[in-house]
Write a protein that holds these residues in place. Structure first.
Motif, PDB file in Angstrom:
ATOM      1  N   THR A  26       7.404   5.688  11.630  1.00  0.00           N
ATOM      2  CA  THR A  26       7.698   5.504  10.199  1.00  0.00           C
ATOM      3  C   THR A  26       6.574   4.716   9.539  1.00  0.00           C
ATOM      4  N   ASP A  48       9.148  13.009  17.526  1.00  0.00           N
ATOM      5  CA  ASP A  48      10.424  12.331  17.314  1.00  0.00           C
ATOM      6  C   ASP A  48      11.123  12.965  16.109  1.00  0.00           C
ATOM      7  N   ARG A  50      13.322  11.996  14.190  1.00  0.00           N
ATOM      8  CA  ARG A  50      13.581  11.079  13.085  1.00  0.00           C
ATOM      9  C   ARG A  50      12.363  10.931  12.179  1.00  0.00           C
ATOM     10  N   CYS A  51      11.190  11.280  12.694  1.00  0.00           N
ATOM     11  CA  CYS A  51       9.969  11.122  11.910  1.00  0.00           C
ATOM     12  C   CYS A  51       9.973  12.053  10.705  1.00  0.00           C
ATOM     13  N   ARG A  52      10.299  13.336  10.934  1.00  0.00           N
ATOM     14  CA  ARG A  52      10.349  14.261   9.809  1.00  0.00           C
ATOM     15  C   ARG A  52      11.397  13.840   8.791  1.00  0.00           C
ATOM     16  N   ARG A  53      12.552  13.372   9.243  1.00  0.00           N
ATOM     17  CA  ARG A  53      13.582  12.932   8.313  1.00  0.00           C
ATOM     18  C   ARG A  53      13.085  11.750   7.473  1.00  0.00           C
ATOM     19  N   TRP A  54      12.321  10.865   8.113  1.00  0.00           N
ATOM     20  CA  TRP A  54      11.768   9.720   7.384  1.00  0.00           C
ATOM     21  C   TRP A  54      10.762  10.182   6.338  1.00  0.00           C
ATOM     22  N   GLU A  70       5.604  18.547  14.300  1.00  0.00           N
ATOM     23  CA  GLU A  70       6.426  17.923  15.335  1.00  0.00           C
ATOM     24  C   GLU A  70       5.931  18.226  16.747  1.00  0.00           C
ATOM     25  N   VAL A  84      13.661   8.541  23.465  1.00  0.00           N
ATOM     26  CA  VAL A  84      13.739   7.927  22.153  1.00  0.00           C
ATOM     27  C   VAL A  84      14.417   6.567  22.250  1.00  0.00           C
ATOM     28  N   ASP A  86      16.023   3.024  20.134  1.00  0.00           N
ATOM     29  CA  ASP A  86      16.918   2.836  19.005  1.00  0.00           C
ATOM     30  C   ASP A  86      16.148   2.992  17.697  1.00  0.00           C
ATOM     31  N   LEU A  87      16.876   3.147  16.600  1.00  0.00           N
ATOM     32  CA  LEU A  87      16.260   3.426  15.317  1.00  0.00           C
ATOM     33  C   LEU A  87      15.385   2.281  14.837  1.00  0.00           C
ATOM     34  N   MET A  90      12.029   2.553  16.471  1.00  0.00           N
ATOM     35  CA  MET A  90      11.431   3.817  16.051  1.00  0.00           C
ATOM     36  C   MET A  90      10.228   4.178  16.924  1.00  0.00           C
TER      37      MET A  90
END
Length: 208
Positions: A26, A48, A50-54, A70, A84, A86-87, A90
């Motif tokens: 992030t 990851d 979550r990277c695209r969502r961020w 990705e 992965v 925890d959030l 990241m």
């Protein structure tokens, strides 16, 4: 920023340069800064999910010159587990299994694969921050290339203290001279695990 920064010789970059940034999480302040300073596109990679969502979150400013994928950089091509954390942290890794984290399946490509897909004959700057997978990737480059087609390489080592230590990282840096890379700057934030390598065997565009 302190967590996302890297060293680069901007004097060797311009609007036609090719920049790869492996390991986004992030944090794209460095990528934004390179785009602003050099005027060139940056190709960012992070498997990851979550990277695209961020990056796509409402209100997030991502420069149009930043191109995200990705795909994971690996020593070999294939499908591999990606661990992965925890959030809050990241962080994810192809190499290290984080306690309490989940595992997802990601697609890996080699540097040669990625460059062929994007149509690039060389990379002017490559940032390598891939949480332990850098060791296998660098070993693969030493086997595959006589001259690495990368003019500047900034890398961060993540030794685990067992298979890889700071001492073995230093030895690996010395071996990279075989494919043209020599130290350009060290002790980034007074941390010996971060360094900039410059390829003395790959000419700059105006010299080619």
């Amino acid at each position: 920023s302190r967590s996302g920064g890297a060293y680069v010789d901007l004097g060797r970059l311009g609007p036609r340069s090719v920049v790869y940034s492996f390991g986004i999480a992030t944090e794209i302040s460095f990528d934004r800064a390179v785009i602003q300073a050099a005027g060139c596109p940056v190709y960012g990679f992070d498997p990851d999910p979550r990277c695209r969502r961020w990056l796509e979150a409402p209100g997030r400013w991502v420069p149009p010159q930043f191109h995200f994928s990705e795909i994971a950089l690996g020593a070999v091509r294939g499908t591999f587990p990606f661990h992965v954390t925890d959030l809050e942290r990241m962080t994810g890794s192809l190499t290290y299994d984080f306690r309490g984290g989940e595992t997802v399946t990601v697609q890996c490509q080699t540097l040669r694969d990625i460059m062929a897909t994007l149509g690039h004959a060389r990379v002017d700057f490559l940032k390598l921050d891939i949480e332990g997978a850098e060791y296998d990737v660098l070993e693969a480059w030493l086997r595959e290339y006589e001259v690495l087609p990368v003019r500047q390489l900034w890398l961060e080592f993540h030794p685990d203290g067992r298979r890889w230590t700071e001492g073995s990282s230093r030895q690996l840096l010395k071996r990279l001279a075989r494919i043209g890379l020599v130290p350009g700057y060290r002790n980034y934030f007074r941390c010996p695990n971060n360094c900039l390598m410059v390829n003395v065997r790959l000419p700059d565009p105006e010299e080619a």
